[in-house]
Design a protein around this motif. Structure first.
Motif, mmCIF file in Angstrom:
data_model
loop_
_atom_site.group_PDB
_atom_site.id
_atom_site.type_symbol
_atom_site.label_atom_id
_atom_site.label_comp_id
_atom_site.label_asym_id
_atom_site.label_seq_id
_atom_site.Cartn_x
_atom_site.Cartn_y
_atom_site.Cartn_z
ATOM 1 N N VAL A 355 0.732 -1.203 -0.059
ATOM 2 C CA VAL A 355 0.037 0.247 0.036
ATOM 3 C C VAL A 355 0.919 1.311 0.057
ATOM 4 N N VAL A 356 0.646 2.374 -0.866
ATOM 5 C CA VAL A 356 1.181 3.475 -1.027
ATOM 6 C C VAL A 356 0.602 4.482 0.404
ATOM 7 N N ARG A 357 1.758 4.856 1.273
ATOM 8 C CA ARG A 357 1.410 5.547 2.503
ATOM 9 C C ARG A 357 1.519 6.985 2.188
ATOM 10 N N GLY A 358 2.673 7.268 1.463
ATOM 11 C CA GLY A 358 3.157 8.763 1.556
ATOM 12 C C GLY A 358 4.130 9.200 0.239
ATOM 13 N N SER A 359 4.219 10.225 -0.026
ATOM 14 C CA SER A 359 4.829 10.493 -1.299
ATOM 15 C C SER A 359 5.659 11.895 -0.826
ATOM 16 N N LEU A 360 6.703 12.181 -1.696
ATOM 17 C CA LEU A 360 7.405 13.295 -1.704
ATOM 18 C C LEU A 360 7.899 13.780 -3.092
ATOM 19 N N THR A 361 7.633 15.018 -3.400
ATOM 20 C CA THR A 361 8.029 15.612 -4.861
ATOM 21 C C THR A 361 9.405 16.456 -4.762
ATOM 22 N N ASN A 362 9.876 16.748 -5.862
ATOM 23 C CA ASN A 362 11.027 17.516 -6.222
ATOM 24 C C ASN A 362 12.156 17.041 -5.680
ATOM 25 N N ILE A 363 12.466 15.771 -5.684
ATOM 26 C CA ILE A 363 13.723 14.982 -5.219
ATOM 27 C C ILE A 363 14.844 15.001 -6.387
ATOM 28 N N GLY A 364 14.646 15.364 -7.310
ATOM 29 C CA GLY A 364 15.653 15.153 -8.141
ATOM 30 C C GLY A 364 15.216 13.974 -9.246
ATOM 31 N N PHE A 365 16.278 13.383 -9.814
ATOM 32 C CA PHE A 365 16.268 12.033 -10.571
ATOM 33 C C PHE A 365 16.737 11.330 -9.589
ATOM 34 N N PRO A 366 15.945 10.197 -9.084
ATOM 35 C CA PRO A 366 16.732 9.256 -8.236
ATOM 36 C C PRO A 366 17.362 8.073 -8.832
ATOM 37 N N SER A 367 18.705 8.315 -9.066
ATOM 38 C CA SER A 367 19.310 7.314 -9.950
ATOM 39 C C SER A 367 19.424 6.186 -9.178
ATOM 40 N N GLN A 401 12.388 15.753 3.708
ATOM 41 C CA GLN A 401 13.775 15.705 3.352
ATOM 42 C C GLN A 401 14.285 16.565 4.475
ATOM 43 N N VAL A 402 15.377 15.863 4.943
ATOM 44 C CA VAL A 402 15.935 16.435 6.104
ATOM 45 C C VAL A 402 17.545 17.063 5.873
ATOM 46 N N ALA A 403 17.962 16.755 4.771
ATOM 47 C CA ALA A 403 19.345 17.087 4.119
ATOM 48 C C ALA A 403 19.616 17.026 2.684
ATOM 49 N N SER A 404 20.303 17.656 2.073
ATOM 50 C CA SER A 404 20.683 17.608 0.631
ATOM 51 C C SER A 404 22.110 18.144 0.593
ATOM 52 N N VAL A 405 22.931 17.426 0.335
ATOM 53 C CA VAL A 405 24.490 17.775 0.156
ATOM 54 C C VAL A 405 25.082 17.740 -1.257
ATOM 55 N N PRO A 406 25.509 18.728 -1.917
ATOM 56 C CA PRO A 406 26.154 18.680 -3.121
ATOM 57 C C PRO A 406 27.139 17.978 -3.404
ATOM 58 N N LEU A 407 27.122 17.396 -4.356
ATOM 59 C CA LEU A 407 28.200 16.411 -4.928
ATOM 60 C C LEU A 407 29.077 17.150 -6.204
ATOM 61 N N ALA A 408 30.293 16.706 -6.240
ATOM 62 C CA ALA A 408 31.290 17.167 -7.359
ATOM 63 C C ALA A 408 30.717 16.620 -8.656
ATOM 64 N N SER A 409 30.275 15.363 -8.640
ATOM 65 C CA SER A 409 29.979 14.923 -10.094
ATOM 66 C C SER A 409 28.578 14.061 -9.895
ATOM 67 N N ARG A 410 28.015 13.582 -11.082
ATOM 68 C CA ARG A 410 26.758 12.969 -10.996
ATOM 69 C C ARG A 410 26.818 11.602 -10.123
ATOM 70 N N PRO A 411 25.963 11.381 -9.116
ATOM 71 C CA PRO A 411 25.870 10.011 -8.548
ATOM 72 C C PRO A 411 25.083 9.054 -9.232
ATOM 73 N N VAL A 412 25.389 7.972 -9.501
ATOM 74 C CA VAL A 412 25.001 6.810 -9.972
ATOM 75 C C VAL A 412 24.642 5.763 -9.249
ATOM 76 N N ALA A 413 25.134 5.496 -8.080
ATOM 77 C CA ALA A 413 24.716 4.338 -7.050
ATOM 78 C C ALA A 413 25.181 4.748 -5.729
ATOM 79 N N LEU A 414 24.640 3.986 -4.597
ATOM 80 C CA LEU A 414 24.733 4.208 -3.297
ATOM 81 C C LEU A 414 24.607 3.252 -2.565
ATOM 82 N N SER A 415 25.236 2.963 -1.511
ATOM 83 C CA SER A 415 25.247 1.792 -0.383
ATOM 84 C C SER A 415 25.253 2.345 0.846
ATOM 85 N N VAL A 416 24.762 1.727 1.676
ATOM 86 C CA VAL A 416 24.588 1.931 3.154
ATOM 87 C C VAL A 416 25.305 0.795 4.089
ATOM 88 N N ARG A 417 26.179 1.194 5.053
ATOM 89 C CA ARG A 417 27.054 0.264 5.730
ATOM 90 C C ARG A 417 27.121 0.924 7.133
#
Length: 456
Positions: A355-367, A401-417
């Motif tokens: 079930v869809v519970r919520g949504s958030l717009t204007n997040i950029g392109f979520p690669s 959204q609680v944070a937005s950190v600018p990056l030096a290049s286009r991000p293509v992947a991420l992982s959490v550890r």
């Protein structure tokens, strides 16, 4: 640099943002930032002066070249832009160069303008008397690099797994003069399981290649499976099973218990879902993509028996949401990213009826997406805004959204550890401490010779 062995910094000027490319012509430096071209006066190198700037139509701006009073700037979504810089204090965008689509790099020689474009194209144009004229295109040339150079009648174009040399002596019919391949194939998504690395590869035949990396300094290919995957795809591996998708193709499920002899167990056809990204959680495979009518779609498959995946539940989205392009799952929550710059939060506690519970717009392109171990935060690789975004999804109905950190290049992947987020971009990997998710702190960075990807 009069003494090349001992270069000396003469001056520096902070302009803002992350510079993607720079070229000097006459007494001016033309600097490209995501979404902006800035003109800097450098007649006195000890005192550079910002003269003017112009806003570009999208933030995928990566390369610039100049002929006379025109600057040519690549914008991925809006083509090669022609900028009038005759008045450096008020540069202006005068239009789009004809027949140059999805450009990534640009260079000039004489009156020729050469652009390396996505989808393996190199477009050649000429510029004379203020007019831009399309001449011709060389097809089948990997041009995914963000720089190229032109010398005489040769264009040197990086991309894929090597370098291509294009003969532009006849601009109307540019042709491949030679190439150098550093590795066999163009590599995309990778996954690591034990001492084995699994990679989606495009080459003569697209597929999955398996490497023994017990000795990281000397990886050895031990197996491969052709016909599925490709560099635009994704691979996930768990418990001796690999789940592989290619760009717009079915999901293949491989038995890799013996990495030297991978075998196809089953597939999830595109008639069920056209997959963009997958996420594994326990015995469930969650897939984001679109249906046969191009509506966004999210589907849950039970893979307790990998050879016979069973669809348990799905959610279809209206056309206005466009395609679902990324997904992450943690516990009873799933987050799905759309190319309409929207994030949707789903309750998957009942996989038969998500079930869809919520949504958030204007997040950029979520690669790419990932979630914290406690499921309270979603991390977004924003490929259009070149940023890492953090969204609090602890309350499924009210993501914030609680944070937005600018990056030096286009991000293509991420992982959490643990408390760290690893972000892969076109030039390397950044590591952020997210012990306090609302305040990510960059702790380490690693450069790479070309675009990299990481496996969550």
């Amino acid at each position: 640099i009069s003494t090349p062995k001992s270069p000396v910094l003469l001056s520096a000027r902070t302009v803002g943002g992350y510079a993607q490319d720079v070229v000097v012509n006459g007494g001016f430096a033309y600097v490209v930032f995501p979404g902006t071209l800035v003109v800097v006066g450098v007649t006195n190198p000890g005192n550079p002066i910002v003269r003017g700037q112009v806003t570009l139509p999208d933030s995928y701006s990566s390369s610039v070249a100049v002929i006379s009073a025109r600057a040519f700037v690549t914008t991925f979504l809006h083509g090669l832009r022609v900028i009038d810089v005759s008045n450096p204090d008020v540069p202006s965008d005068v239009g789009r160069a004809p027949s140059v689509d999805y450009p990534l790099s640009v260079a000039v020689s004489g009156n020729l303008v050469v652009a390396g474009c996505a989808y393996s194209e190199v477009a050649v144009s000429s510029f004379s008397n203020g007019a831009m004229t399309y001449q011709g295109t060389a097809y089948g040339v990997p041009a995914s690099g963000y720089n190229l150079t032109v010398a005489g009648n040769r264009a040197y174009v990086p991309g894929g797994s090597g370098l291509s040399v294009i003969d532009v002596s006849n601009p109307a019919s540019p042709s491949l003069a030679g190439s150098l391949s550093a590795v066999s194939g163009s590599y995309g998504s990778v996954a690591l399981s034990g001492n084995y690395l699994y990679a989606c590869v495009d080459g003569v035949v697209s597929g999955v290649r398996i490497f023994d990396v017990a000795n990281p300094a000397l990886p050895t290919r031990v197996g491969q499976y052709d016909g599925i995957g490709g560099s635009g795809g994704q691979v996930l591996v768990t418990n001796g099973v690999a789940y592989v998708l290619g760009a717009g193709t079915e999901i293949g499920i491989l038995n890799v218990a013996n990495p030297a002899a991978p075998a196809l167990l089953g597939t999830i056809p595109v008639t069920t879902i056209h997959p963009s990204k997958m996420a594994l959680s326990g015995n469930m495979l969650f897939v984001a993509g679109h249906d046969t009518s191009s509506n966004g779609k999210f589907a849950a498959f039970e893979v307790t028996t990998p050879a016979s995946p069973i669809q348990r539940g799905q959610v279809s989205f209206p056309t206005s949401d466009q395609s679902a392009v990324s997904v992450a799952v943690q516990g009873n929550a799933a987050v799905v990213g759309f190319d309409s710059q929207e994030l949707k939060v789903l309750d998957v506690s009942n996989v038969n009826a998500p079930v869809v519970r919520g949504s958030l717009t204007n997040i950029g392109f979520p690669s790419a997406l990932a979630m914290s171990a406690d499921g309270h935060f979603a991390f977004i690789a924003d490929g259009s805004g070149n940023s890492l975004r953090v969204v609090d999804v602890g309350t499924l109905t009210s993501p914030v959204q609680v944070a937005s950190v600018p990056l030096a290049s286009r991000p293509v992947a991420l992982s959490v550890r643990s408390n760290f987020v690893y972000v892969a971009g076109v030039v390397g990997v950044l590591v952020f401490d997210v012990s306090v998710p609302a305040s990510p702190v960059l702790t380490r960075s690693y450069t790479a010779p070309s675009r990299v990807g990481i496996q969550g």
